[in-house]
Design a protein around this motif. Sequence first.
Motif, PDB file in Angstrom:
ATOM      1  N   MET A   1     -41.913   6.378  -5.517  1.00  0.00           N
ATOM      2  CA  MET A   1     -41.477   7.423  -4.583  1.00  0.00           C
ATOM      3  C   MET A   1     -40.296   6.907  -3.752  1.00  0.00           C
ATOM      4  O   MET A   1     -40.413   5.896  -3.062  1.00  0.00           O
ATOM      5  N   GLN A   2     -39.168   7.614  -3.844  1.00  0.00           N
ATOM      6  CA  GLN A   2     -37.991   7.264  -3.059  1.00  0.00           C
ATOM      7  C   GLN A   2     -38.069   7.999  -1.720  1.00  0.00           C
ATOM      8  O   GLN A   2     -38.200   9.219  -1.677  1.00  0.00           O
ATOM      9  N   GLN A   3     -37.989   7.233  -0.623  1.00  0.00           N
ATOM     10  CA  GLN A   3     -38.116   7.814   0.712  1.00  0.00           C
ATOM     11  C   GLN A   3     -36.741   7.934   1.369  1.00  0.00           C
ATOM     12  O   GLN A   3     -35.969   6.973   1.380  1.00  0.00           O
ATOM     13  N   TYR A   4     -36.454   9.128   1.921  1.00  0.00           N
ATOM     14  CA  TYR A   4     -35.198   9.368   2.636  1.00  0.00           C
ATOM     15  C   TYR A   4     -35.501  10.006   3.987  1.00  0.00           C
ATOM     16  O   TYR A   4     -36.582  10.561   4.200  1.00  0.00           O
ATOM     17  N   LYS A   5     -34.531   9.945   4.856  1.00  0.00           N
ATOM     18  CA  LYS A   5     -34.641  10.688   6.108  1.00  0.00           C
ATOM     19  C   LYS A   5     -34.455  12.179   5.846  1.00  0.00           C
ATOM     20  O   LYS A   5     -35.110  13.031   6.449  1.00  0.00           O
ATOM     21  N   ALA A   6     -33.509  12.501   4.901  1.00  0.00           N
ATOM     22  CA  ALA A   6     -33.215  13.898   4.584  1.00  0.00           C
ATOM     23  C   ALA A   6     -32.973  14.065   3.094  1.00  0.00           C
ATOM     24  O   ALA A   6     -32.379  13.199   2.451  1.00  0.00           O
ATOM     25  N   ILE A   7     -33.430  15.195   2.569  1.00  0.00           N
ATOM     26  CA  ILE A   7     -33.105  15.607   1.203  1.00  0.00           C
ATOM     27  C   ILE A   7     -32.438  16.976   1.283  1.00  0.00           C
ATOM     28  O   ILE A   7     -32.960  17.887   1.934  1.00  0.00           O
ATOM     29  N   ILE A   8     -31.294  17.099   0.631  1.00  0.00           N
ATOM     30  CA  ILE A   8     -30.583  18.375   0.564  1.00  0.00           C
ATOM     31  C   ILE A   8     -30.614  18.844  -0.882  1.00  0.00           C
ATOM     32  O   ILE A   8     -30.121  18.157  -1.780  1.00  0.00           O
ATOM     33  N   VAL A   9     -31.215  20.000  -1.113  1.00  0.00           N
ATOM     34  CA  VAL A   9     -31.300  20.554  -2.461  1.00  0.00           C
ATOM     35  C   VAL A   9     -30.203  21.598  -2.616  1.00  0.00           C
ATOM     36  O   VAL A   9     -30.232  22.647  -1.970  1.00  0.00           O
TER      37      VAL A   9
END
Length: 457
Positions: free
Chosen positions: A1-9
Amino acid sequence: MQQYKAIIVGSGQGGNPLAWKLAAAGWSTAVVEKRFIGGTCINDGCTPTKTMIASAQVAHMVANSKQWGVTVNGWSVDLERVVARKDKIVLDYRSGIEKSLEKTENITVYHGEAVFSGPKTLTVKLNEGATEELSAEYIFLDIGTLPMIPPVPGLDEVSWLTSTTILDLTTLPSHLLILGGSYIALELGQLYRRLGAEVTIMERGPRLLNNEDDDVAEAVQKIMQDEGIHIFTGTQLKQVSQTSRGIVCSIQKDGQTHSVEGSHLLIATGRVPQTATLQPDKAGIELDEKGFIRVNDHLETTVPGIYAMGDAKGGPAFTHIAWHDHLIVYKHLTGASASVKDRQVPYCMFIDPQLGRIGLSEKEATARGLDYTVARLDMTRVARALETGTAKGFMKALVANDTGKILGAMVLGPEGGELMSLLQMAMAGGITAQQMKEMVFAHPLYAESLNNLFYKL
């Protein structure tokens, strides 16, 4: 699982600028795009269509050059070169954005389709075949829309075009049939008519441009018809079939059935949000009855920390609105006051002459019970339009009788969008009709006509 502060789809006109702002603020940000970087505007909408419309305008001027005292012999349209010019500009824009995203610190780009697997988790099916699991504290949806294909008997048995696929044709249709009578239909209809195709528009409603005032719709229809475009309004498409001669549309109008034959069929009946494949229900995101994402005035969905921008959230479906959405979201994230309430919604339809609109129409002002007066000026009264040989259309402004403030404006004329933008700024700044009437504009600009427009009061 890659963890980010934000994901923009989605990497459209809301997603990309938000990604750059978040990355600059130190947020680890993932951008997921399943098709082309740049979204609809760059790849299928504004950029390619306006590029080809420019070619069509040149063709129209050459075909009618005698009115300016110029004779052109032996000219022709090379659609392959028109499309190649469009493709180059689109690719230049797209690759520029892609390079900028990839070289920006704190941004990781994933080329694949995202599907919710939980409240703040996404499964991304990468285009090369692998799968990535992503999670983030914040998720931003800029997923856009697709052409809506109506359930017409026989449609699945013929070859039809959308506003995306028609732009790749390198052979000109001999007769283009268009289902729909709004902005996309009219822009593309005039475009291909000017390139040399016969064009027929079939609109289900009683007139073109259902969202505009009657006088605007009537003027636009006359402009289209004067260029040889056939228009049927108040029609229902009952059946589509393929014959040896081409495509036949069986339409019903005033209780009678007619057959319209053409070589190609363009479906331009609206657009639907790309929400189904995202499976937003797995995250708890609510949709409206048409599949658009429900958001509040700050563009936050029914799930805290998940926001939606652009066309998929419903409301005005314009590139500039998607871009402004990212500002509202970013300001909200940083604690600043930002809301979609009462923001200006300008737009321009790029037929020739252009149709620019800002603020209230007469229909809207009347429905609200407002006390107003309309100032109207035909383009035949505009010096610059007469001098350039482009005196089609008219402009009008709605003025509040008590304050003199401008409530709304419409310009159907050469550079109509630019003139509309001047009126938009006047509205934003609270400039009154009296001030516009006495404003000093350089002569002989189109802008100067705004003096005469408000003198009509």
